[in-house]
Design an enzyme around this catalytic site. Sequence first.
Site, mmCIF file in Angstrom:
data_model
loop_
_atom_site.group_PDB
_atom_site.id
_atom_site.type_symbol
_atom_site.label_atom_id
_atom_site.label_comp_id
_atom_site.label_asym_id
_atom_site.label_seq_id
_atom_site.Cartn_x
_atom_site.Cartn_y
_atom_site.Cartn_z
ATOM 1 N N ASP A 138 -2.732 -3.305 8.624
ATOM 2 C CA ASP A 138 -2.662 -1.886 8.889
ATOM 3 C C ASP A 138 -3.794 -1.263 8.054
ATOM 4 O O ASP A 138 -4.333 -1.915 7.159
ATOM 5 C CB ASP A 138 -1.291 -1.363 8.434
ATOM 6 C CG ASP A 138 -1.204 0.140 8.495
ATOM 7 O OD1 ASP A 138 -1.621 0.713 9.511
ATOM 8 O OD2 ASP A 138 -0.718 0.760 7.515
ATOM 9 N N LEU A 139 -4.150 -0.034 8.350
ATOM 10 C CA LEU A 139 -5.265 0.590 7.618
ATOM 11 C C LEU A 139 -4.789 1.622 6.581
ATOM 12 O O LEU A 139 -4.922 1.414 5.376
ATOM 13 C CB LEU A 139 -6.209 1.269 8.630
ATOM 14 C CG LEU A 139 -7.336 2.103 8.033
ATOM 15 C CD1 LEU A 139 -8.377 1.227 7.343
ATOM 16 C CD2 LEU A 139 -8.018 2.936 9.109
ATOM 17 N N ASP A 140 -4.236 2.727 7.095
ATOM 18 C CA ASP A 140 -3.871 3.847 6.217
ATOM 19 C C ASP A 140 -2.763 3.439 5.243
ATOM 20 O O ASP A 140 -1.678 3.050 5.668
ATOM 21 C CB ASP A 140 -3.384 5.042 7.057
ATOM 22 C CG ASP A 140 -4.455 5.561 8.006
ATOM 23 O OD1 ASP A 140 -5.579 5.797 7.541
ATOM 24 O OD2 ASP A 140 -4.164 5.727 9.204
ATOM 25 N N THR A 155 -5.676 6.628 2.657
ATOM 26 C CA THR A 155 -5.703 7.730 3.611
ATOM 27 C C THR A 155 -4.294 8.161 4.043
ATOM 28 O O THR A 155 -4.145 9.229 4.630
ATOM 29 C CB THR A 155 -6.537 7.337 4.844
ATOM 30 O OG1 THR A 155 -6.303 5.949 5.111
ATOM 31 C CG2 THR A 155 -8.022 7.558 4.593
ATOM 32 N N LYS A 190 4.780 7.640 8.735
ATOM 33 C CA LYS A 190 3.778 6.598 8.506
ATOM 34 C C LYS A 190 3.763 5.597 9.660
ATOM 35 O O LYS A 190 4.825 5.115 10.076
ATOM 36 C CB LYS A 190 4.036 5.878 7.177
ATOM 37 C CG LYS A 190 3.697 6.742 5.974
ATOM 38 C CD LYS A 190 3.857 5.975 4.672
ATOM 39 C CE LYS A 190 3.439 6.831 3.490
ATOM 40 N NZ LYS A 190 3.706 6.163 2.209
ATOM 41 N N GLY A 191 2.588 5.293 10.148
ATOM 42 C CA GLY A 191 2.446 4.336 11.244
ATOM 43 C C GLY A 191 2.619 4.949 12.625
ATOM 44 O O GLY A 191 2.424 4.290 13.630
ATOM 45 N N SER A 216 -4.171 -0.581 13.590
ATOM 46 C CA SER A 216 -3.860 0.758 13.082
ATOM 47 C C SER A 216 -3.593 1.697 14.251
ATOM 48 O O SER A 216 -4.248 1.597 15.290
ATOM 49 C CB SER A 216 -5.050 1.293 12.275
ATOM 50 O OG SER A 216 -4.874 2.665 12.003
ATOM 51 N N ALA A 217 -2.663 2.634 14.044
ATOM 52 C CA ALA A 217 -2.370 3.634 15.075
ATOM 53 C C ALA A 217 -3.437 4.721 15.092
ATOM 54 O O ALA A 217 -3.438 5.593 15.955
ATOM 55 C CB ALA A 217 -1.011 4.252 14.800
ATOM 56 N N LYS A 258 3.873 1.633 17.143
ATOM 57 C CA LYS A 258 4.837 1.123 16.163
ATOM 58 C C LYS A 258 6.071 2.039 16.190
ATOM 59 O O LYS A 258 5.897 3.236 16.339
ATOM 60 C CB LYS A 258 4.214 1.133 14.752
ATOM 61 C CG LYS A 258 2.948 0.272 14.645
ATOM 62 C CD LYS A 258 2.212 0.510 13.324
ATOM 63 C CE LYS A 258 0.838 -0.161 13.338
ATOM 64 N NZ LYS A 258 0.045 0.099 12.118
ATOM 65 N N GLU A 281 1.558 -4.265 5.975
ATOM 66 C CA GLU A 281 1.914 -2.888 6.326
ATOM 67 C C GLU A 281 2.491 -2.100 5.158
ATOM 68 O O GLU A 281 3.096 -2.686 4.266
ATOM 69 C CB GLU A 281 3.025 -2.918 7.392
ATOM 70 C CG GLU A 281 2.564 -2.753 8.813
ATOM 71 C CD GLU A 281 2.130 -1.331 9.154
ATOM 72 O OE1 GLU A 281 2.313 -0.414 8.331
ATOM 73 O OE2 GLU A 281 1.591 -1.147 10.249
ATOM 74 N N ASP A 282 2.318 -0.776 5.199
ATOM 75 C CA ASP A 282 2.959 0.066 4.182
ATOM 76 C C ASP A 282 4.031 0.962 4.803
ATOM 77 O O ASP A 282 4.636 1.758 4.092
ATOM 78 C CB ASP A 282 1.921 0.964 3.485
ATOM 79 C CG ASP A 282 1.409 2.043 4.404
ATOM 80 O OD1 ASP A 282 1.126 1.734 5.588
ATOM 81 O OD2 ASP A 282 1.303 3.208 3.977
#
Length: 222
Positions: free
Chosen positions: A9-11, A17, A45-46, A116-117, A147, A171-172
């Site tokens: 995942d990115l953020d 971010t 988130k996500g 990432s979304a 997600k 993932e976070d």
Amino acid sequence: MKIKGVIFDLDGVITDTAEYHYIAWKDLANKIGIDIGREFNETLKGISRGESLERILEKGNKAEFYTNEQKEELAKYKNDYYLTLLERLTPNDIMDNIEETLLYLKENDIKIALASASKNAPLILEKLQLREYFEVIVDPASVKTGKPSPDIFLEGAKLMNLNPKECIGVEDSEAGVIAINDSNMLSIGIGSEENLGHAKIIIPNTSRLKETIEKIEQKQLT
Ligand code: BG6
Ligand code: MG
């Protein structure tokens, strides 16, 4: 476990971010008289931009007050502010141990993908100067459901020509960990036990990510 691919995942995983998204959503929510806090933010988130806005409007019981056109304006207002926050992003903002982890994976012929979304993901990877590490960046618009559906992770594995069982997802978000688990990948959750108790492995932050992946390979963690 023999790991052949890692899907990130990115953020909130590669860079912080997730915090910028929160700041920008909070600003938008305040503007329209809705109060959002950190606990509620965990549920965003996500989640895609449009769906996040719907959730905020529902929280303030204001979903029916806006036309689709007005909702698009609100989402644009949030994204414009978010983009101004991204202007300051540099490679110094890469989370701890992330570049070391990417380098380790590359050196060990483990494929790397991004799931990432965010529609801003390519821009962010460029700003962090990490684009070259990623063999695959899944376009969130290319999958039917976001997600917590596993679609984006399954698509990542498919584009790398890998079986999901040979992959790890990082993932976070609560929704993202569900997506990884439902895709039959091994999930590493970055965050608290409280939010990510459903992750197979939880670490509080990314500072030991490389070590965690090495332990999984050496079967010290499963
Ligand atoms: C996810 C974030 O990665 O991307 C969400 O966790 C965000 O908070 C979503 O809403 C969509 O991002 P963007 O950049 O397309 O608005
Ligand atoms: Mg995230």
